[in-house]
Design an enzyme around this catalytic site. Sequence first.
Site, PDB file in Angstrom:
ATOM      1  N   ASP A  96       0.865  -1.174   0.000  1.00  0.00           N
ATOM      2  CA  ASP A  96       0.000   0.000   0.000  1.00  0.00           C
ATOM      3  C   ASP A  96       0.910   1.234   0.000  1.00  0.00           C
ATOM      4  O   ASP A  96       1.796   1.348   0.847  1.00  0.00           O
ATOM      5  CB  ASP A  96      -0.877  -0.015   1.253  1.00  0.00           C
ATOM      6  CG  ASP A  96      -2.249   0.561   1.011  1.00  0.00           C
ATOM      7  OD1 ASP A  96      -2.317   1.646   0.416  1.00  0.00           O
ATOM      8  OD2 ASP A  96      -3.244  -0.060   1.423  1.00  0.00           O
ATOM      9  N   ASP A 197      -2.956   4.720  -2.398  1.00  0.00           N
ATOM     10  CA  ASP A 197      -3.976   5.355  -1.573  1.00  0.00           C
ATOM     11  C   ASP A 197      -4.346   6.739  -2.113  1.00  0.00           C
ATOM     12  O   ASP A 197      -3.451   7.554  -2.372  1.00  0.00           O
ATOM     13  CB  ASP A 197      -3.392   5.495  -0.157  1.00  0.00           C
ATOM     14  CG  ASP A 197      -4.420   5.842   0.883  1.00  0.00           C
ATOM     15  OD1 ASP A 197      -5.257   4.987   1.191  1.00  0.00           O
ATOM     16  OD2 ASP A 197      -4.382   6.989   1.404  1.00  0.00           O
ATOM     17  N   GLU A 239      -6.266   4.201  -5.997  1.00  0.00           N
ATOM     18  CA  GLU A 239      -7.566   4.432  -5.371  1.00  0.00           C
ATOM     19  C   GLU A 239      -8.033   5.811  -5.813  1.00  0.00           C
ATOM     20  O   GLU A 239      -7.430   6.810  -5.446  1.00  0.00           O
ATOM     21  CB  GLU A 239      -7.445   4.366  -3.843  1.00  0.00           C
ATOM     22  CG  GLU A 239      -8.791   4.485  -3.167  1.00  0.00           C
ATOM     23  CD  GLU A 239      -8.742   4.939  -1.708  1.00  0.00           C
ATOM     24  OE1 GLU A 239      -9.704   4.716  -0.980  1.00  0.00           O
ATOM     25  OE2 GLU A 239      -7.722   5.553  -1.311  1.00  0.00           O
ATOM     26  N   HIS A 313     -11.410  -2.583   3.100  1.00  0.00           N
ATOM     27  CA  HIS A 313     -11.374  -2.251   4.528  1.00  0.00           C
ATOM     28  C   HIS A 313     -12.093  -0.949   4.867  1.00  0.00           C
ATOM     29  O   HIS A 313     -12.141  -0.566   6.031  1.00  0.00           O
ATOM     30  CB  HIS A 313      -9.906  -2.167   4.970  1.00  0.00           C
ATOM     31  CG  HIS A 313      -9.198  -1.033   4.297  1.00  0.00           C
ATOM     32  ND1 HIS A 313      -8.927  -1.028   2.949  1.00  0.00           N
ATOM     33  CD2 HIS A 313      -8.739   0.153   4.768  1.00  0.00           C
ATOM     34  CE1 HIS A 313      -8.333   0.107   2.637  1.00  0.00           C
ATOM     35  NE2 HIS A 313      -8.208   0.839   3.721  1.00  0.00           N
ATOM     36  N   ASP A 314     -12.582  -0.235   3.884  1.00  0.00           N
ATOM     37  CA  ASP A 314     -13.298   1.026   4.120  1.00  0.00           C
ATOM     38  C   ASP A 314     -14.807   0.889   3.928  1.00  0.00           C
ATOM     39  O   ASP A 314     -15.530   1.878   4.088  1.00  0.00           O
ATOM     40  CB  ASP A 314     -12.812   2.104   3.133  1.00  0.00           C
ATOM     41  CG  ASP A 314     -11.366   2.505   3.369  1.00  0.00           C
ATOM     42  OD1 ASP A 314     -10.911   2.446   4.526  1.00  0.00           O
ATOM     43  OD2 ASP A 314     -10.700   2.886   2.383  1.00  0.00           O
TER      44      ASP A 314
HETATM   45  C1  NOJ Z   1      -8.083   5.474   1.854  1.00  0.00           C
HETATM   46  C2  NOJ Z   1      -7.809   4.316   2.741  1.00  0.00           C
HETATM   47  O1  NOJ Z   1      -8.312   3.155   2.154  1.00  0.00           O
HETATM   48  C3  NOJ Z   1      -8.439   4.633   4.076  1.00  0.00           C
HETATM   49  O2  NOJ Z   1      -8.488   3.531   4.934  1.00  0.00           O
HETATM   50  C4  NOJ Z   1      -7.697   5.795   4.677  1.00  0.00           C
HETATM   51  O3  NOJ Z   1      -8.332   6.206   5.854  1.00  0.00           O
HETATM   52  C5  NOJ Z   1      -7.645   6.982   3.715  1.00  0.00           C
HETATM   53  N1  NOJ Z   1      -7.374   6.612   2.358  1.00  0.00           N
HETATM   54  C6  NOJ Z   1      -6.579   7.939   4.138  1.00  0.00           C
HETATM   55  O4  NOJ Z   1      -5.321   7.353   3.945  1.00  0.00           O
END
Ligand code: NOJ
Length: 540
Positions: A96, A197, A239, A313-314
Amino acid sequence: MKWWQNAVIYQIYPRSFQDSNGDGIGDIPGIISRLDYLQELGIDAIWLSPVYESPNDDNGYDISNYQAIHPEFGTMDDMDRLIEEAKTRNIRIVMDLVVNHTSDEHKWFVEAKKGRENPYRDYYIWRDPVDGQAPNDLGSTFSGSAWTFDEASGQYYMHLFSKKQPDLNWENETMRQEVYDMMNFWLDKGVGGFRMDVIDLIAKVPDHKITADGPKLHAYLKDMHEQTLKDREVMTVGETWSATPESAKLYSDPDRNELSMVFQFEHMMMDEQPGKSKWDLKELDVVDWKEVLTKWQVELKEDGWNSLFWNNHDTPRVVSRWGNDKDYRVESAKCFAILLHLMRGTPYIYQGEEIGMTNRHVTSIDEVDDIESRNMYAERLAQGYSKADILKSINVKGRDNARTPIHWNQTDQAGFTEGTPWLKVQPNYKEINVEQALADKDSVFYTYQKLIQIRKENPAIVWGSFNLLLPEHPTVFAYERLYKNEKWVVVTNLSADSQIVSFETIKDQGNVVVSNYDRSSLNWSDLTLKPFEAMAVQFV
Ligand code: NOJ
């Protein structure tokens, strides 16, 4: 063909995967001990959520040293061993890469805070107050302003996430070079690439309130490619919450030398009220949702590449979000698996998805760990929302849903740890766990295993074109894939009610390759689909 074009990637959220030393936190030796399981599943690569040194304000997405492993996850030797052990099983480790921001405890920021003249000052984004206030009204994703005042220097610094996650200033060339050096450090170790990210935020123009998709974004990515990724057999996935099919082509067209693919989120934001936030819930309209997914399939056909995912995970777990985790847990988990894995693109499995793990349920904010949910709770409480309403949103959309420990077996703490887990194990671990899944030939696990195999063995699934069938049907999502003389038809019923559908143009029986109910014969002109029934039929 690139290796990642017929690959399936498995995401590990290390805190919750497998603890090896009883401290209640998953770690790298724990991951190594589960590689045989992942090999049996058949995956090609692991996207490893951050394991770097971090004060854990945002569970590792706030990095204080990019080239060191957080002691709670292990050591750099453990990391090297993970890369090696994975490699012997033909599994690559995708790291990541979190370079939109660092932790405020990163040495760059510690230096930067020392004063306006410090050489690291410009690695971050600083502005003078305007009329004694923050420079503008840009907000943080984690509630409140995106600006925090630094008393010592009398300036504000910018953070699109928590105030312990200051945003890096990508205008600064020295900083960019340090990022590339760090990437090369990992690439030289033999990692399989990067998940990047919030990469669409790096080219922000704060004074014009441009955050996503800033004017220099693609120039930065090309430069990064040139200095790090070029000539290496690696994959990258950005992302990009802002992505449209047009911008996704810019990122992923191989001739442009930027990224392999991006995560787009259009289909992930359709059960929220438009123009509001993820917490403002709305029923999913399946017809609109099919149209969006189809648009992505069709638009990226020639000069781009899709990533395919239902959760990470989000986000909440798919079986609870759009399936039915009460009466049809197994059926609906398999149904969403079949629907996704036979589309065109690179599929991602989020840990626990392959055994149909469900969302968790909380009754008090004290049970919530996630900073995003906690900040939103405080903010909405102050705005007058009821606790019940806020908790409802957290139960449906909160990030802890996907972050509870993996259920390995029926023993105490589901075999995740011998200590006290950092986040509670879910009460349903006795029915839903890996040991049970492996012992039951009809489990969700084996559907995933089969789908991964199908992709490996059938170029039609990798390369075939995509056509939506029955576009107006309110719950049935059906499509065909066409490749040379071959056709696949995938039919899924995304509802807990039976549906009768008719495919007048299909004359042959076809060969049912994967399904979640027994299917021996098919009457295509009068097909009764059971709740969450799904099947893929091949015509050659
Ligand atoms: C996206 C990540 O997937 C998330 O978990 C994180 O809180 C934010 N970016 C900030 O890094």
